[in-house]
Design an enzyme around this catalytic site. Sequence first.
Site, mmCIF file in Angstrom:
data_model
loop_
_atom_site.group_PDB
_atom_site.id
_atom_site.type_symbol
_atom_site.label_atom_id
_atom_site.label_comp_id
_atom_site.label_asym_id
_atom_site.label_seq_id
_atom_site.Cartn_x
_atom_site.Cartn_y
_atom_site.Cartn_z
ATOM 1 N N HIS A 1 -6.921 -3.093 29.228
ATOM 2 C CA HIS A 1 -7.714 -3.439 30.414
ATOM 3 C C HIS A 1 -6.813 -4.034 31.509
ATOM 4 O O HIS A 1 -6.928 -3.711 32.683
ATOM 5 C CB HIS A 1 -8.770 -4.502 30.092
ATOM 6 C CG HIS A 1 -9.837 -4.070 29.124
ATOM 7 N ND1 HIS A 1 -9.948 -4.596 27.858
ATOM 8 C CD2 HIS A 1 -10.855 -3.187 29.242
ATOM 9 C CE1 HIS A 1 -10.985 -4.070 27.242
ATOM 10 N NE2 HIS A 1 -11.560 -3.203 28.058
ATOM 11 N N GLN B 1 -7.249 6.428 30.203
ATOM 12 C CA GLN B 1 -7.255 7.761 29.617
ATOM 13 C C GLN B 1 -7.706 7.778 28.159
ATOM 14 O O GLN B 1 -8.023 8.826 27.627
ATOM 15 C CB GLN B 1 -5.834 8.328 29.708
ATOM 16 C CG GLN B 1 -5.834 9.793 30.046
ATOM 17 C CD GLN B 1 -4.535 10.195 30.710
ATOM 18 O OE1 GLN B 1 -4.325 9.993 31.899
ATOM 19 N NE2 GLN B 1 -3.640 10.745 29.925
ATOM 20 N N LYS B 2 -7.746 6.596 27.528
ATOM 21 C CA LYS B 2 -8.251 6.552 26.145
ATOM 22 C C LYS B 2 -9.661 7.140 26.098
ATOM 23 O O LYS B 2 -10.036 7.829 25.174
ATOM 24 C CB LYS B 2 -8.280 5.118 25.616
ATOM 25 C CG LYS B 2 -8.680 5.092 24.153
ATOM 26 C CD LYS B 2 -8.853 3.693 23.646
ATOM 27 C CE LYS B 2 -10.088 3.047 24.197
ATOM 28 N NZ LYS B 2 -11.272 3.149 23.337
ATOM 29 N N ASP B 3 -10.437 6.828 27.146
ATOM 30 C CA ASP B 3 -11.804 7.353 27.232
ATOM 31 C C ASP B 3 -11.784 8.577 28.136
ATOM 32 O O ASP B 3 -12.334 8.568 29.237
ATOM 33 C CB ASP B 3 -12.727 6.260 27.784
ATOM 34 C CG ASP B 3 -12.689 5.026 26.907
ATOM 35 O OD1 ASP B 3 -13.338 5.026 25.866
ATOM 36 O OD2 ASP B 3 -11.967 4.063 27.250
ATOM 37 N N GLN C 1 -15.036 10.135 29.325
ATOM 38 C CA GLN C 1 -15.647 9.268 30.338
ATOM 39 C C GLN C 1 -15.019 9.525 31.713
ATOM 40 O O GLN C 1 -15.724 9.607 32.725
ATOM 41 C CB GLN C 1 -15.451 7.817 29.918
ATOM 42 C CG GLN C 1 -15.804 6.794 30.965
ATOM 43 C CD GLN C 1 -15.842 5.401 30.381
ATOM 44 O OE1 GLN C 1 -16.783 5.053 29.699
ATOM 45 N NE2 GLN C 1 -14.824 4.597 30.633
ATOM 46 N N MET D 1 -5.389 0.485 21.857
ATOM 47 C CA MET D 1 -6.088 -0.799 21.990
ATOM 48 C C MET D 1 -7.545 -0.551 22.328
ATOM 49 O O MET D 1 -7.860 0.334 23.126
ATOM 50 C CB MET D 1 -5.440 -1.631 23.089
ATOM 51 C CG MET D 1 -4.087 -2.104 22.687
ATOM 52 S SD MET D 1 -3.380 -3.128 23.989
ATOM 53 C CE MET D 1 -1.844 -3.544 23.196
ATOM 54 N N SER D 2 -8.427 -1.315 21.704
ATOM 55 C CA SER D 2 -9.857 -1.176 21.960
ATOM 56 C C SER D 2 -10.538 -2.480 21.590
ATOM 57 O O SER D 2 -10.145 -3.137 20.609
ATOM 58 C CB SER D 2 -10.428 -0.042 21.091
ATOM 59 O OG SER D 2 -11.835 -0.146 21.031
#
Length: 286
Positions: A37, A148-150, A153, A184-185
């Site tokens: 984030h 870009q992890k999502d 989305q 990371m999440s």
Amino acid sequence: MKVLRLRSSLKKLTQSLKKQNKSIGFVPTMGFLHAGHLSLVKKAVQKDDVVIASLFVNPLQFGPKEDFKKYPRDFNRDTRMFAKAGADYLFAPSAKEFYPTNFQTEVRVSGVSQGLCGVTRPHHFGGVATVVLKLLQLVQPDRLYLGQKDFQQIRVIEQMVSDLDVGVNIVRCPTLREPDGLAMSSRNVYLSAQERLEAPKLYQALQKTAQQIRGGERRPLVLQRGLIQGLRQAKYAKIDYAEIVDARELKPMVESKELPRKGELLIVAALFFSKARLIDNILVKG
Ligand code: AMP
């Protein structure tokens, strides 16, 4: 950093920033921050005059059996972290403030919302599109920073922004990872010690498939089988999906004889652990 709780205060702020010709960078989040984030906030600080972040656990994007109530929250810690990363304002409304009692609208993006995560989470991207469009209306940013992890989305929001002529530039930001490769999440806290040891196998399997593609393997079925085999190494997890898709429409390649040479491909998968569902992806050239 100033914390704003009301939509009216945020509107006033953005109107005044516009008058001063300041560029606005916007980073929407659901909080429980990690370095991923913060990398978005830091990028916004580099590019924009003023950075507005938001912290809102959006009830609309959780299904009835999902983790809305249990979603990890730590407002004080998040506020300190946002401020340290350089955010100028944090918009953190209550659910009642954001969605007043008579709220009736849902934004639905069809095509790109339907596959991948959209299969097990049929209402998720409608909730995402609705909250993001409403936030964009309030913040009126020049740039919107997304991770870009999502990836799905990002595509849903890009499609909505293009379809509805929302004047904002979307900045895709790379996925930040733990030293062992796990993306990371906020949801990684749900993993048991045993599951945490296995979780990096998700990224390892994606990497192996990316290497195969870069090494010249063009048969989607062979690649998908290899990917599934790699994911099965995570014995405590159940596979939700594992696909190679075109990175624009997110359509699976498995029916094709060969991967296309044009455009970008996304290797993408989701795993269910006992309390956490983890997603990850790698983008490769076709
Ligand atoms: P969330 O709070 O999970 O809704 O995420 C807020 C924003 O942070 C979204 O744009 C995410 O894609 C992004 N994000 C989440 N995890 C990561 C990560 N590991 N690296 C970079 N960005 C991330």
